[in-house]
Design an enzyme around this catalytic site. Structure first.
Site, PDB file in Angstrom:
ATOM      1  N   HIS A   1       0.820  -1.214   0.000  1.00 43.79           N
ATOM      2  CA  HIS A   1       0.000   0.000   0.000  1.00 43.79           C
ATOM      3  C   HIS A   1       0.864   1.279   0.000  1.00 43.79           C
ATOM      4  O   HIS A   1       0.434   2.323   0.490  1.00 43.79           O
ATOM      5  CB  HIS A   1      -0.945   0.035   1.215  1.00 43.79           C
ATOM      6  CG  HIS A   1      -1.769  -1.196   1.378  1.00 43.79           C
ATOM      7  ND1 HIS A   1      -2.953  -1.412   0.715  1.00 43.79           N
ATOM      8  CD2 HIS A   1      -1.547  -2.311   2.138  1.00 43.79           C
ATOM      9  CE1 HIS A   1      -3.446  -2.594   1.059  1.00 43.79           C
ATOM     10  NE2 HIS A   1      -2.610  -3.160   1.907  1.00 43.79           N
TER      11      HIS A   1
ATOM     12  N   SER B   1      15.933  20.036 -17.522  1.00 47.05           N
ATOM     13  CA  SER B   1      14.752  20.866 -17.682  1.00 47.05           C
ATOM     14  C   SER B   1      15.068  22.027 -18.614  1.00 47.05           C
ATOM     15  O   SER B   1      16.190  22.543 -18.635  1.00 47.05           O
ATOM     16  CB  SER B   1      14.305  21.402 -16.317  1.00 47.05           C
ATOM     17  OG  SER B   1      13.375  22.452 -16.475  1.00 47.05           O
TER      18      SER B   1
ATOM     19  N   ASN C   1      15.781  15.016 -14.950  1.00 50.40           N
ATOM     20  CA  ASN C   1      14.507  14.313 -14.928  1.00 50.40           C
ATOM     21  C   ASN C   1      14.651  12.870 -15.438  1.00 50.40           C
ATOM     22  O   ASN C   1      15.356  12.633 -16.422  1.00 50.40           O
ATOM     23  CB  ASN C   1      13.495  15.044 -15.815  1.00 50.40           C
ATOM     24  CG  ASN C   1      13.271  16.476 -15.363  1.00 50.40           C
ATOM     25  OD1 ASN C   1      13.144  16.734 -14.168  1.00 50.40           O
ATOM     26  ND2 ASN C   1      13.234  17.398 -16.308  1.00 50.40           N
TER      27      ASN C   1
ATOM     28  N   GLN D   1      -7.718  -4.359 -42.758  1.00 53.42           N
ATOM     29  CA  GLN D   1      -6.548  -3.576 -43.148  1.00 53.42           C
ATOM     30  C   GLN D   1      -6.099  -2.659 -42.015  1.00 53.42           C
ATOM     31  O   GLN D   1      -4.910  -2.422 -41.827  1.00 53.42           O
ATOM     32  CB  GLN D   1      -6.865  -2.736 -44.386  1.00 53.42           C
ATOM     33  CG  GLN D   1      -5.740  -1.797 -44.810  1.00 53.42           C
ATOM     34  CD  GLN D   1      -6.134  -0.988 -46.046  1.00 53.42           C
ATOM     35  OE1 GLN D   1      -6.700  -1.527 -46.981  1.00 53.42           O
ATOM     36  NE2 GLN D   1      -5.846   0.303 -46.033  1.00 53.42           N
TER      37      GLN D   1
END
Length: 430
Positions: free
Chosen positions: A157, A279, A287, A323
């Site tokens: 959890h 960034s 990042n 297709q």
């Protein structure tokens, strides 16, 4: 656009309708083109075996098909809007080079079985690639599970629960990708059937040498019923996407772990710099874009599978709706396999912060150990559970993460990872 294979005299074509009918087929067929050529070679050989083309005709046809494949790979031949699709491009090239002999290549086949066999060969190659990538991921995980056992929190959890380890984490994903490799192989076996020679779905009045094309193209068996070849279109693609999806789903969960573990709040993992980006406005940021896009890749696979499933509300026999399935499966496999291919090197290079992980292990995380130990001593487990819960903060005092892991003796747990059993399963896949 070159002359249409199906064009009949006296019937005009509307360019707008033709663009709609062709869609992006000719671009998608670039992916399948070499498989279509290979299947065409097998078909020519089969026609020669039953006397429909002579040896003097078959040999030039096969040579020109080989030349077309080489020109395509070298960029000398471009599959573009001059052609309705890859099938018509093959036939146009053979007619250009060989005249009436080239016009014989389509005897006894339809574009229906032509696209089926090319797609099936492509899917076999992609599923083999999926199996190989999953085994490579599992190998890295098993290697790291065997080399380093660093204590870390185990979560349920998203709350700190019990003591775990990096070895347990790696072993868990090793087994997941072993299963994924097995599933890729089993799915390959499912679809490893030759549809060539079923024509438009009802066979033809020729004793086609389907046994030859099956052997020649490396299929395990013949797909017998012409009607089933059409029923299997979409069904087999979904099965392949299901196998890919299982692996990419595990990738998504792994990427979620790494997304959390690399945050400052956790600080458990350092990614190699090449797996991060900067960034555009915040000079201080790096990042984890790669793992975030890995996490996103499942959406493409799931969307491809759903799109094909929605197309299959159809009666038996070929329908032009099918297709539209081609682009879905190609896109889904590209996104999924590209994401998975980056994972082995990432897992091999990521670095754990042992101190941060140890600091996150609280005394209360030993409460389960305390309850189990009491039950071993004869205390009924529910009574031991309540006692451990009431003193959870104190019961862990003096214990170490290492002692918790060492005491976890159930098969597969901290002190008995059973890595050899996993290595044995993996060896059977390589």
């Amino acid at each position: 656009m070159s002359d249409l294979l199906w064009q009949k005299s006296g019937i005009a074509t509307d360019p707008r309708i033709m663009r709609f009918l062709a869609g992006d087929d000719v671009l998608l067929d670039r992916e399948l083109f070499v498989y279509d050529i290979e299947a065409s070679k097998a078909h020519v050989e089969g026609l020669a075996n039953i006397g429909i083309v002579s040896a003097d005709e078959a040999d030039p046809l096969v040579r020109e098909l080989d030349a077309l494949a080489a020109d395509f790979r070298d960029g000398q031949f471009v599959l573009d809007e001059r052609f309705e699709d890859g099938h018509s491009a093959i036939e146009a090239r053979l007619i250009e080079r060989l005249g009436d002999t080239g016009r014989k290549v389509h005897t006894g086949r339809s574009r229906n079985d032509q696209v089926l066999v090319a797609s099936r060969l492509w899917l076999k190659a992609k599923l083999e690639g999926l199996r190989a990538t999953c085994t490579a991921i599992a190998e890295v995980c098993l290697d790291r599970a065997g080399r380093e056992v660093l204590p870390m929190p185990g979560y349920t959890h998203l709350q700190r629960a019990v003591v775990s380890s990096t070895a347990m984490w790696f072993a868990g994903f090793a087994e997941a990708f072993i299963d994924n490799a097995w599933r890729a192989r089993q799915t390959l076996e499912l679809i490893d059937a030759n549809p060539l020679g079923t024509a438009a779905g009802y066979g033809v009045n020729l004793p086609l040498d389907r046994a030859h094309t099956t052997r020649r193209l490396g299929f395990a068996r013949l797909q017998v019923s012409p009607i089933y070849t059409q029923l299997s279109r979409g069904k087999f693609e979904m099965a392949a996407l299901d196998a890919l999806g299982a692996a990419v789903l595990d990738l998504r969960r792994l990427a979620w772990d790494l997304s959390l573990f690399t945050t400052a709040e956790f600080g458990f993992v350092r990614l190699p710099s090449q797996y991060t980006t900067g960034s555009s406005i915040m000079p201080n940021k790096r990042n984890p874009d790669v793992i975030e896009l890995m996490r996103a890749s499942y959406a493409s696979v799931a969307a491809a599978r759903t799109e094909i499933e929605q197309l299959l509300s159809l009666p038996s026999g070929y329908q032009r709706d099918l297709q539209a399935s081609k682009g879905s499966v190609l896109h889904g496999f590209h996104r999924g396999l590209d994401a998975l291919a980056l994972l082995p090197d990432l897992l091999a290079a990521l670095e754990w912060d042992a101190a941060r992980m140890r600091a996150a292990i609280e005394p209360a995380m030993h409460a389960t150990d305390v309850a189990i130990e009491a039950s071993i001593a004869g205390v009924p487990f529910r009574e031991a559970y309540r006692a451990a819960a009431e003193g959870a903060g104190e019961t862990g005092q003096g214990r170490t993460p290492e002692s918790s892991l060492a005491a976890r003796t159930s098969p597969g747990a901290g002190s008995d990872l059973r890595l050899d059993a996993l290595r044995t399963r993996l060896a059977e896949l390589t």
